[in-house]
Design a protein around this motif. Structure first.
Motif, PDB file in Angstrom:
ATOM      1  N   PHE A 128      98.619  51.007  70.458  1.00 19.03           N
ATOM      2  CA  PHE A 128      98.561  51.237  71.904  1.00 19.03           C
ATOM      3  C   PHE A 128      98.179  52.691  72.159  1.00 19.03           C
ATOM      4  N   ALA A 129      97.849  52.973  73.387  1.00 18.91           N
ATOM      5  CA  ALA A 129      97.572  54.338  73.841  1.00 18.91           C
ATOM      6  C   ALA A 129      98.230  54.518  75.205  1.00 18.91           C
ATOM      7  N   LEU A 130      98.337  55.755  75.635  1.00 15.97           N
ATOM      8  CA  LEU A 130      98.948  56.034  76.928  1.00 15.97           C
ATOM      9  C   LEU A 130      97.893  56.001  78.031  1.00 15.97           C
ATOM     10  N   LEU A 131      98.327  55.552  79.189  1.00 11.02           N
ATOM     11  CA  LEU A 131      97.433  55.516  80.338  1.00 11.02           C
ATOM     12  C   LEU A 131      97.317  56.909  80.960  1.00 11.02           C
ATOM     13  N   GLY A 132      96.204  57.159  81.604  1.00  9.54           N
ATOM     14  CA  GLY A 132      96.061  58.401  82.353  1.00  9.54           C
ATOM     15  C   GLY A 132      96.915  58.373  83.612  1.00  9.54           C
ATOM     16  N   GLU A 133      97.404  59.528  84.024  1.00 10.00           N
ATOM     17  CA  GLU A 133      98.229  59.597  85.232  1.00 10.00           C
ATOM     18  C   GLU A 133      97.348  59.620  86.477  1.00 10.00           C
ATOM     19  N   PRO A 134      97.831  59.019  87.553  1.00  5.44           N
ATOM     20  CA  PRO A 134      97.063  59.091  88.813  1.00  5.44           C
ATOM     21  C   PRO A 134      97.069  60.509  89.357  1.00  5.44           C
ATOM     22  N   GLY A 135      95.997  60.905  90.009  1.00 11.77           N
ATOM     23  CA  GLY A 135      95.923  62.219  90.628  1.00 11.77           C
ATOM     24  C   GLY A 135      96.787  62.288  91.877  1.00 11.77           C
ATOM     25  N   GLU A 136      97.151  63.500  92.248  1.00 10.64           N
ATOM     26  CA  GLU A 136      97.990  63.700  93.421  1.00 10.64           C
ATOM     27  C   GLU A 136      97.179  63.428  94.690  1.00 10.64           C
ATOM     28  N   ALA A 137      97.748  62.636  95.573  1.00  8.13           N
ATOM     29  CA  ALA A 137      97.099  62.327  96.856  1.00  8.13           C
ATOM     30  C   ALA A 137      98.081  62.635  97.969  1.00  8.13           C
ATOM     31  N   ARG A 138      97.627  63.372  98.967  1.00 10.48           N
ATOM     32  CA  ARG A 138      98.506  63.682 100.090  1.00 10.48           C
ATOM     33  C   ARG A 138      97.684  64.105 101.300  1.00 10.48           C
ATOM     34  N   ASP A 139      98.359  64.086 102.438  1.00  3.61           N
ATOM     35  CA  ASP A 139      97.755  64.512 103.693  1.00  3.61           C
ATOM     36  C   ASP A 139      98.239  65.923 104.007  1.00  3.61           C
ATOM     37  N   ILE A 140      97.312  66.787 104.331  1.00  3.85           N
ATOM     38  CA  ILE A 140      97.656  68.161 104.678  1.00  3.85           C
ATOM     39  C   ILE A 140      96.989  68.522 106.006  1.00  3.85           C
ATOM     40  N   VAL A 141      97.514  69.552 106.635  1.00  6.93           N
ATOM     41  CA  VAL A 141      96.964  70.053 107.886  1.00  6.93           C
ATOM     42  C   VAL A 141      96.466  71.470 107.653  1.00  6.93           C
ATOM     43  N   LEU A 142      95.247  71.741 108.066  1.00  5.39           N
ATOM     44  CA  LEU A 142      94.674  73.083 107.980  1.00  5.39           C
ATOM     45  C   LEU A 142      94.623  73.686 109.376  1.00  5.39           C
ATOM     46  N   GLU A 143      95.188  74.875 109.509  1.00  8.24           N
ATOM     47  CA  GLU A 143      95.149  75.606 110.773  1.00  8.24           C
ATOM     48  C   GLU A 143      94.524  76.966 110.529  1.00  8.24           C
ATOM     49  N   LEU A 144      93.575  77.308 111.356  1.00  6.65           N
ATOM     50  CA  LEU A 144      92.912  78.602 111.236  1.00  6.65           C
ATOM     51  C   LEU A 144      93.579  79.601 112.173  1.00  6.65           C
ATOM     52  N   TRP A 178     106.495  59.095  82.190  1.00  3.23           N
ATOM     53  CA  TRP A 178     106.340  58.167  81.065  1.00  3.23           C
ATOM     54  C   TRP A 178     106.069  56.747  81.552  1.00  3.23           C
ATOM     55  N   VAL A 179     106.710  56.364  82.654  1.00  3.73           N
ATOM     56  CA  VAL A 179     106.467  55.028  83.205  1.00  3.73           C
ATOM     57  C   VAL A 179     105.020  54.905  83.668  1.00  3.73           C
ATOM     58  N   ARG A 180     104.510  55.943  84.329  1.00  3.32           N
ATOM     59  CA  ARG A 180     103.112  55.899  84.791  1.00  3.32           C
ATOM     60  C   ARG A 180     102.138  55.815  83.618  1.00  3.32           C
ATOM     61  N   GLN A 181     102.525  56.332  82.470  1.00 10.09           N
ATOM     62  CA  GLN A 181     101.625  56.349  81.318  1.00 10.09           C
ATOM     63  C   GLN A 181     101.689  55.057  80.494  1.00 10.09           C
ATOM     64  N   GLU A 186     104.040  46.764  72.507  1.00 10.76           N
ATOM     65  CA  GLU A 186     104.321  47.937  71.674  1.00 10.76           C
ATOM     66  C   GLU A 186     104.442  49.190  72.537  1.00 10.76           C
ATOM     67  N   ALA A 187     103.608  49.277  73.577  1.00 13.49           N
ATOM     68  CA  ALA A 187     103.702  50.420  74.490  1.00 13.49           C
ATOM     69  C   ALA A 187     105.026  50.404  75.243  1.00 13.49           C
ATOM     70  N   VAL A 188     105.484  49.200  75.627  1.00 10.26           N
ATOM     71  CA  VAL A 188     106.782  49.093  76.304  1.00 10.26           C
ATOM     72  C   VAL A 188     107.913  49.522  75.359  1.00 10.26           C
ATOM     73  N   GLY A 189     107.803  49.129  74.113  1.00 11.44           N
ATOM     74  CA  GLY A 189     108.806  49.551  73.144  1.00 11.44           C
ATOM     75  C   GLY A 189     108.816  51.051  72.931  1.00 11.44           C
ATOM     76  N   TYR A 190     107.623  51.655  72.926  1.00 12.32           N
ATOM     77  CA  TYR A 190     107.539  53.113  72.785  1.00 12.32           C
ATOM     78  C   TYR A 190     108.197  53.802  73.978  1.00 12.32           C
ATOM     79  N   LEU A 191     108.012  53.233  75.190  1.00 10.43           N
ATOM     80  CA  LEU A 191     108.681  53.783  76.367  1.00 10.43           C
ATOM     81  C   LEU A 191     110.198  53.696  76.213  1.00 10.43           C
ATOM     82  N   ALA A 192     110.689  52.552  75.702  1.00 11.02           N
ATOM     83  CA  ALA A 192     112.132  52.413  75.512  1.00 11.02           C
ATOM     84  C   ALA A 192     112.655  53.448  74.523  1.00 11.02           C
ATOM     85  N   ASP A 193     111.895  53.705  73.474  1.00 11.18           N
ATOM     86  CA  ASP A 193     112.300  54.736  72.511  1.00 11.18           C
ATOM     87  C   ASP A 193     112.391  56.109  73.171  1.00 11.18           C
TER      88      ASP A 193
END
Length: 479
Positions: free
Chosen positions: A140-156, A377-380, A387-394
């Motif tokens: 098995f291999a680990l999954l890539g993590e999702p990128g950060e997504a959020r809403d922001i406000v820009l004020e000049l 670790w859950v995201r990955q 086998e990947a689930v078992g590795y997470l349990a370890d």
């Protein structure tokens, strides 16, 4: 058509990390040469960078959704995936970054100042990186993590030393045009200025910036007219200049009342009480204007204001005004504390800090595990791979999650959720050191590299391991 925007809501999403690769090296006469899966690439960041050539947030008003590129997945033969490309968004000098609740995340002042608005996801490890002496050939291999997504406000918030405030058509734009090289739109009707104008003034050895704030009328602090949209532009200034029209064409207005109204709006807006004020009586080139200035000047000076009589059209009184402003700006700059060199402070974790918490959620009736490591670790984990689930349990067991669940009162079959309420992985807990082994035999090893055991023998081994683990749990008393 909108040409100036000083407040936008921006939806940013960083790139996802690429998945790791599970691969086994193969060549002639060596079909199982060991793991050679490469790592996934890192997702691109979303970065805000100050560019002083940018003066408006108009670009993000028209296209508020921005996303960086994803990292590429790893491949066999130990080939790592390509990193995602960072998305660089240029913003004007003086941009403030806030979250949806109004909390300030960053105050971007100065050319080149940067802020990472969205962090790219980590790339997943390939099975070559996961191999060890005990885990010779991970399947098995680990999954890539999702990128950060959020809403922001820009004020000049305009970066200026001097702010000109006053009623529409008081002559602010005319004044800034003769004090500096700025060329704002000028006319003799109300609401001429629809955007803040900036100019640079040189008075002796002092160079400072001056801005006019458009649209201040009664009720501006509550959103009437355009004033609320631009009052934020005076927050950074060192001195406020009241520009009063001594030759107004509106019979119901007079300069002193205009001053009181604008002061009330500034008070309602808040945060500007400590700024020094100067009063400029403009349009004295008109006979009636000079007469009115002579009448009200003693009253204004009695209130403590420093008063200047000027004419932007005749260019009279400008030199005295510019040098007076330069003196106040120089004093304000000298009074500011000097910025100390950035010091790196290392704060080690407390010795009893496990890096996670276990609490019982009575509403959901689950034991909730929160912490950076277990949630990452859950995201990955690829839950389609036993086998990947078992590795997470370890990993969770080595971190101490199982012991913490026992101490919290969890029993076999209880629900356990890892993550927040809106994004959690929920499962029925099997409190055993070999939680994943019942599915995998000796997890983390590729049985293709060993002599295969008969199916009946593997089943008996799993049942024996499960019985031993249950016996250990029954004998365990955390209290």
């Amino acid at each position: 058509m909108t040409t100036f925007v000083d407040r936008v809501e921006l939806h940013v999403a960083a790139g996802n990390g690429g998945h790791g690769c599970a691969s086994v090296h193969r060549e002639k006469f060596k079909p199982l040469g060991g793991p050679d899966g490469g790592n996934g690439g890192r997702g691109g960041d979303v970065i805000l960078v100050v560019d002083q050539s940018v003066t408006t947030l108009l670009e993000y008003h028209h296209s508020p959704h921005r996303k960086a590129t994803n990292g590429q997945p790893g491949a066999g033969d130990n080939r790592s995936g390509k990193d995602g490309q960072d998305l660089v968004l240029t913003v004007p000098d003086g941009t403030v970054v806030l979250d949806k609740k109004g909390n300030v995340l960053a105050d971007l002042v100065g050319q080149g100042t940067t802020f990472i608005a969205g962090q790219g996801g980590r790339g997943g490890l390939g099975n070559a990186a996961l191999a060890s002496a005990r885990r010779k050939a991970p399947g098995f291999a680990l999954l890539g993590e999702p990128g950060e997504a959020r809403d922001i406000v820009l004020e000049l918030k305009t970066v200026a030393d001097v702010a000109l405030v006053g009623y529409p058509s008081a002559g602010k734009s005319s004044l800034i045009s003769v004090l500096s090289a700025a060329k704002p739109k000028i006319a003799d009707y109300p609401f001429t200025t629809l955007v803040p104008n900036l100019g640079v003034v040189t008075a002796g050895s002092t160079v400072y910036t001056i801005a006019d704030v458009p649209g201040l009328i009664p009720g501006a602090s509550q959103g009437r007219g355009l004033g609320l949209e631009f009052l934020r532009h005076v927050e950074r200034c060192s001195v406020l200049v009241h520009v009063l029209d001594t030759a107004t064409l509106e019979s119901e207005r007079d300069p002193v009342t205009d001053l009181d109204v604008i002061e009330e709006e500034l008070k309602q807006y808040g945060g500007l009480e400590d700024r020094p004020r100067i009063v400029v009586l403009n349009k004295i080139d008109i006979p009636d204007g000079q007469d009115l200035a002579d009448m009200i000047r003693p009253d204004l000076e009695e209130r403590g204001y420093q008063v200047f009589e000027v004419s932007a059209v005749a260019r009279t009184g400008l030199k005295e005004l510019s040098f007076a402003l330069a003196g106040i700006v120089a004093e304000a700059r000298a009074a500011k504390p000097k910025e100390e060199a950035t010091r790196i402070v290392i704060r080690p974790k407390a010795v009893d800090d496990t890096g996670f918490t276990v609490t019982y959620d009575e509403h959901e009736e689950v034991y909730r595990v929160r912490g950076e490591k277990p949630e990452r670790w859950v995201r990955q984990t690829d839950f389609n791979n036993d086998e990947a689930v078992g590795y997470l349990a370890d990993r969770l067991n080595r971190l101490g999650v199982e012991d913490a669940l026992m101490k919290a009162g969890a029993r076999a079959g209880d629900g356990v959720a890892i993550g927040s309420e809106d994004n959690a992985v929920v499962f029925d807990w099997e409190p055993t050191m070999m939680a994943g082994a019942e599915m995998l035999g000796r997890r983390g090893e590729d049985h293709r590299l060993e002599a295969p055991r008969p199916a009946a023998q593997r089943r008996r081994d799993r049942e024996a391991e499960r019985d031993d683990a249950q016996r250990e749990y029954d004998e365990f008393d955390p209290f």
